[in-house]
Design a protein around this motif. Structure first.
Motif: not given
Length: 529
Positions: A254-255, A293-296, A314-318, A366-367
Motif C-alpha cells: 500500500a505504501l 519517509a519516501q512517501l512523506a 522526516h522527509r527523505t532528502p530529494v 530511491p524508487s
C-alpha cells in the motif's frame, strides 16, 4: 486534484524513453552471438519478413531506431527478437511495462504501439476467452494477445458479466506465482485491464480480494498493482491496507502504491490530507519508516500545521549527499566495467556510457519501481550473465558486515538478473550464521528465482532453526517464510508437503506451505508458461 509533474527517475529521466529503447535494441544487436548481424549494414537487409510486414528497411532507419530519433513500433521489436534468435517477448515484455510506467496516466491504448493488430480485434478473441474461463493452460503470450484485443476495442462486452471477474481473478492468481518474462506479461496484462472502462472494476476487486485473504502469501505486488488505476475504489483499498493491513507486507504494498498514486495525481485533496496523519504514524514504525519517509517527501508541507515540522524532519532528502553519491557511482562504474569487459566481443561497447547509469539505478535509485524496471531492462541484454557474476562477486569482501543494505540490493537484483550459477552462494547466505536477518530473508526470497529448485539441505536447515516454540517467534520465521515462497515459485511440491505436515513448525509456517499446494493446478501450470 491537479497532477504534479511526473519524475520517472533513472535513465529515462536523464536520457529520454526513446534513447533508452534504442540502447536496448542496439546492445542486443551489437553483442549478438550471430556475428553476421552485428553490423547495421548486414542487419538492415535481413529485416524484411517475419513479424515485420512492411518490407525492407534502410540502414539509416535502423540507426534512427537505435539512437532514439524515431519511435520503434511493436512489430520492429518483434523482428529484432526473431533475427537475433531471442526467446519471444524478451524485448517486448520489458518495453511494454516500461512504456506504461513512463506514460503514468493509465492509458488504455497500448503504449508500445501495435501496428499489426487485426482489423477486427475480436478475431481470435473468442478462443482466448474460452481458454481463460475454461481453466485451460494460458501462456504469457496468450494473455498479451487477449488483453491487446480487449484494449483495441473497449466496446467489446463479455457475457455474462461474471466473465470479467473470472478472467481477472485468474490473471492475478497467475501473476503472483510467475517469474521473469512470464510475470512481466501478466503484470502488463493486468495493467491493461485496470485501465479498461469495463474490466477495471473486476481487476480492482480481484487484487483487493486476494489482499484481504489472510492466508495469501504474496501481498506486496497484489496491493501495489492498484497504483495503476485512478479509479476511486483502488484508492479506497490502498487506504484500507494502510490503516488496517491484512499483513505487514500488504501495508508495504500500500505504501508503494500510495507513492505512485500521489505522484501521478490519483488522490483527491481530501485523501492527501488524510494521508498526512497516516504517514506520521508509519514513520514511527521501524518496519515502515523508510518507505513512509519516501512517501512523506511527496506530501505538501502546508497540508496540516500540526504535522508540518514533524514531516519536515522526516522527509527523505530529494538529493543524495555528494559523498554517498560518489561512492555509489564508483561502485556502479566498477561493476559495469567488469560486466562490459566480460560481455563485449570487441571495443565497440567497452566504454558504454549507459550501463553504469543502469547499474546505479538497479542498486541505489530511491524508487522501487525504477529499480524493478531497470533490472528487467538490463536482464533483456547480453550483459545479464556478466552483470550477475559481477554483482555476486560484490557480496564478498565484508559487504555483509559493513553494508547490509547494499547486500540486500544486490540480492534483490539477482532475483531478476541471476541464474543457477549464483544459486549456491545465495543459498549459503540464506542459512548462514552471523548474517543480518534482513539479508538472509532477501537471499531466501532470491533463491527461488535462480535455478530449478531450492536445495533440500537449505529447507531442512531453516526448518530445524525454526522448530521449537509454537508461536514461531524469532528472526528465523521470516527466513523460512521466504524459503517457502521460493519453493512455491519453483513448484517444489515435495518439500512443501513435508513442511505443511511438519509438527515441529509453527502453524503459520505449515499454513504458508499449504497455501501454495492449494493453488489450482491449471493456475500453477500456466504461471510458468
Amino acid at each position: 486534484m491537479r497532477r504534479p509533474p511526473l519524475v520517472s527517475g533513472g535513465l529515462v529521466r536523464r536520457t529520454g524513453l526513446a534513447p533508452t529503447v534504442g540502447w536496448l535494441l542496439r546492445t542486443n544487436r551489437v553483442l549478438s552471438p550471430i556475428t553476421d548481424l552485428r553490423r547495421a549494414s548486414r542487419f538492415a537487409p535481413a529485416f524484411g519478413g517475419g513479424s515485420w510486414p512492411h518490407g525492407p528497411v534502410s540502414e539509416s532507419r535502423v540507426s534512427r531506431w537505435e539512437s532514439g530519433f524515431t519511435p520503434v513500433p511493436h512489430a520492429a521489436v518483434r523482428r529484432y527478437e526473431e533475427l537475433l534468435l531471442l526467446p519471444p517477448n524478451t524485448l517486448v515484455a520489458p518495453l511494454d511495462n516500461l512504456y506504461r510506467y513512463v506514460a503514468a496516466a493509465e492509458p488504455l491504448r497500448l503504449t508500445l504501439c501495435r501496428d499489426t493488430l487485426p482489423d477486427d480485434p475480436s478475431e481470435g478473441l473468442d478462443n482466448l476467452l474460452d481458454l481463460a474461463v475454461a481453466a485451460a493452460p494460458l501462456t504469457g503470450g496468450q494473455w498479451d494477445d487477449l488483453t491487446a484485443a480487449l484494449v483495441a476495442d473497449p466496446r467489446i462486452r463479455l457475457v455474462p458479466s461474471a466473465s470479467w471477474s473470472t478472467i481477472t481473478d485468474r490473471l492475478v492468481a497467475e501473476m503472483v506465482m510467475s517469474d521473469g518474462v512470464d510475470w512481466l506479461q501478466r503484470h502488463e496484462a493486468l495493467n491493461r485491464l485496470l485501465a479498461h472502462p469495463v474490466g477495471c472494476q473486476a481487476a480492482i476487486d480481484s487484487c483487493a480480494s486476494l489482499a484481504r485473504d489472510r492466508e495469501n502469501q504474496v501481498f506486496i505486488e497484489t496491493v501495489c498493482a492498484l497504483e495503476a488505476t485512478g479509479h476511486p475504489d483502488a484508492a479506497r483499498h490502498v487506504f484500507a491496507q494502510l490503516r488496517d493491513p491484512t499483513h505487514q507486507r500488504a501495508r508495504v504494498g500500500a505504501l508503494l502504491a500510495a507513492m505512485r498514486k500521489l505522484t501521478v495525481g490519483h488522490f483527491t485533496e481530501e485523501q492527501v490530507a488524510d494521508l498526512v496523519p497516516l504517514v506520521v504514524d508509519l514513520l514511527a514504525d521501524r518496519d515502515t519508516a523508510h518507505l513512509a519517509a519516501q512517501l512523506a517527501a511527496g506530501l505538501p508541507l502546508d497540508r496540516d500545521r500540526r504535522y508540518r515540522q514533524f514531516l519536515a524532519r522526516h522527509r527523505t532528502p530529494v538529493t543524495t549527499p555528494p559523498d554517498t553519491l560518489s561512492r555509489q557511482q564508483t561502485l556502479a562504474a566498477r561493476i559495469a566495467y567488469a560486466a562490459s569487459a566480460e560481455a563485449t566481443h570487441d571495443q565497440v561497447l567497452r566504454a558504454d556510457p549507459i550501463l553504469p547509469v543502469l547499474v546505479e539505478d538497479t542498486l541505489f535509485h530511491p524508487s522501487p519501481d525504477v529499480r524493478l524496471y531497470t533490472r528487467f531492462l538490463v536482464a533483456a541484454t547480453p550483459y545479464r550473465a556478466a552483470l550477475a557474476a559481477a554483482l555476486a562477486n560484490e557480496l564478498g569482501g565484508g559487504r555483509l558486515r559493513h553494508d547490509p543494505a547494499l547486500a540486500e540490493a544486490i540480492l534483490d537484483s539477482l532475483r531478476i538478473l541471476g541464474d543457477r550459477r549464483q544459486q549456491p552462494l545465495v543459498e549459503r547466505l540464506a542459512i548462514a550464521d552471523g548474517v543480518p536477518t534482513a539479508v538472509r530473508v532477501s537471499a531466501a526470497h532470491a533463491v527461488g528465482h535462480l535455478g530449478d529448485g531450492v536445495a533440500r539441505t537449505v529447507v531442512e536447515h531453516a526448518a530445524a532453526r525454526l522448530a521449537g516454540p509454537p508461536d514461531g517467534t524469532g528472526g528465523d520465521r521470516p527466513v523460512l517464510e521466504a524459503i517457502i515462497y521460493s519453493l512455491g515459485i519453483n513448484g517444489r511440491d515435495d518439500l512443501l508437503r513435508e513442511l505443511a505436515t511438519d509438527p515441529r513448525l509453527p502453524a503459520t509456517a505449515r499454513r504458508s506451505a499449504s497455501w501454495w499446494l492449494d493453488r489450482p493446478a491449471y493456475v500453477r501450470r500456466s504461471a510458468s508458461r
